[in-house]
Scaffold this motif. Structure first.
Motif, PDB file in Angstrom:
ATOM      1  N   GLU A  62       0.829  -1.205   0.000  1.00  0.00           N
ATOM      2  CA  GLU A  62       0.000   0.000   0.000  1.00  0.00           C
ATOM      3  C   GLU A  62       0.863   1.256   0.000  1.00  0.00           C
ATOM      4  N   ILE A  63       1.930   1.249   0.788  1.00  0.00           N
ATOM      5  CA  ILE A  63       2.849   2.392   0.841  1.00  0.00           C
ATOM      6  C   ILE A  63       3.526   2.592  -0.507  1.00  0.00           C
ATOM      7  N   VAL A  64       4.070   1.524  -1.062  1.00  0.00           N
ATOM      8  CA  VAL A  64       4.822   1.618  -2.314  1.00  0.00           C
ATOM      9  C   VAL A  64       3.947   2.138  -3.450  1.00  0.00           C
ATOM     10  N   ARG A  65       2.702   1.752  -3.477  1.00  0.00           N
ATOM     11  CA  ARG A  65       1.801   2.217  -4.545  1.00  0.00           C
ATOM     12  C   ARG A  65       1.498   3.709  -4.428  1.00  0.00           C
ATOM     13  N   GLN A  66       1.858   4.342  -3.305  1.00  0.00           N
ATOM     14  CA  GLN A  66       1.683   5.786  -3.120  1.00  0.00           C
ATOM     15  C   GLN A  66       2.938   6.577  -3.492  1.00  0.00           C
ATOM     16  N   ASP A  67       4.035   5.882  -3.786  1.00  0.00           N
ATOM     17  CA  ASP A  67       5.290   6.540  -4.146  1.00  0.00           C
ATOM     18  C   ASP A  67       5.121   7.233  -5.501  1.00  0.00           C
ATOM     19  N   PRO A  68       5.468   8.516  -5.601  1.00  0.00           N
ATOM     20  CA  PRO A  68       5.351   9.220  -6.888  1.00  0.00           C
ATOM     21  C   PRO A  68       6.061   8.518  -8.044  1.00  0.00           C
ATOM     22  N   TYR A  69       7.178   7.865  -7.780  1.00  0.00           N
ATOM     23  CA  TYR A  69       7.850   7.123  -8.845  1.00  0.00           C
ATOM     24  C   TYR A  69       6.956   6.029  -9.412  1.00  0.00           C
ATOM     25  N   VAL A  70       6.245   5.347  -8.547  1.00  0.00           N
ATOM     26  CA  VAL A  70       5.376   4.250  -8.984  1.00  0.00           C
ATOM     27  C   VAL A  70       4.111   4.812  -9.631  1.00  0.00           C
ATOM     28  N   ILE A  71       3.523   5.809  -9.012  1.00  0.00           N
ATOM     29  CA  ILE A  71       2.302   6.425  -9.552  1.00  0.00           C
ATOM     30  C   ILE A  71       2.513   6.903 -10.993  1.00  0.00           C
ATOM     31  N   HIS A  72       3.656   7.547 -11.239  1.00  0.00           N
ATOM     32  CA  HIS A  72       3.926   8.155 -12.555  1.00  0.00           C
ATOM     33  C   HIS A  72       4.706   7.238 -13.492  1.00  0.00           C
ATOM     34  N   LYS A  73       4.861   5.970 -13.084  1.00  0.00           N
ATOM     35  CA  LYS A  73       5.504   4.950 -13.910  1.00  0.00           C
ATOM     36  C   LYS A  73       6.947   5.300 -14.299  1.00  0.00           C
ATOM     37  N   ALA A  74       7.631   5.978 -13.371  1.00  0.00           N
ATOM     38  CA  ALA A  74       9.062   6.205 -13.543  1.00  0.00           C
ATOM     39  C   ALA A  74       9.836   4.956 -13.132  1.00  0.00           C
ATOM     40  N   ASP A  76       9.245   0.714 -11.585  1.00  0.00           N
ATOM     41  CA  ASP A  76       8.420  -0.422 -11.226  1.00  0.00           C
ATOM     42  C   ASP A  76       8.775  -0.777  -9.783  1.00  0.00           C
ATOM     43  N   PHE A  77       8.213  -1.838  -9.233  1.00  0.00           N
ATOM     44  CA  PHE A  77       8.622  -2.252  -7.896  1.00  0.00           C
ATOM     45  C   PHE A  77       8.535  -3.757  -7.742  1.00  0.00           C
ATOM     46  N   GLU A  78       9.370  -4.249  -6.843  1.00  0.00           N
ATOM     47  CA  GLU A  78       9.430  -5.664  -6.501  1.00  0.00           C
ATOM     48  C   GLU A  78       9.658  -5.738  -5.000  1.00  0.00           C
ATOM     49  N   ILE A  79       8.791  -6.444  -4.285  1.00  0.00           N
ATOM     50  CA  ILE A  79       8.851  -6.501  -2.823  1.00  0.00           C
ATOM     51  C   ILE A  79       9.282  -7.893  -2.374  1.00  0.00           C
TER      52      ILE A  79
END
Length: 92
Positions: A62-74, A76-79
């Motif tokens: 939930e936190i990571v999906r709020q990161d501006p990098y993730v929101i603006h598709k700059a 990706d993420f892997e947890i």
């Protein structure tokens, strides 16, 4: 609390530069909330790593999906849940 290593691989360098200040502000807010253990970028511009200290994988996602990098598709993420082994003295 558990530790989660979140890789933020680069998707778009231009967007990453554009949203860097917002991303850093976001991380500072999470640091002040006590949810970040460590973070930093990779020197080869391939992305970065944030180690969160939270109670569940759902919370970190939930936190990571709020990161501006993730929101603006700059980025990706892997947890990954991280079972840290360390001889250093930790602040927590």
């Amino acid at each position: 609390m558990k530790y989660f290593a979140v890789f933020l691989p680069m998707l778009n360098l231009e967007k990453s530069q554009e949203y860097r200040a917002q991303h850093l502000d976001f991380l500072q807010q999470k640091r002040e909330e006590g949810k970040i253990f460590a973070n930093g970028r990779f020197s080869d511009n391939s992305g970065g790593l944030v180690i969160y200290r939270v109670s569940s994988i759902e919370e970190v996602e939930e936190i990571v999906r709020q990161d501006p990098y993730v929101i603006h598709k700059a980025r990706d993420f892997e947890i990954h849940e991280w079972e840290m082994v360390c001889d250093a003295t930790l602040p927590y």
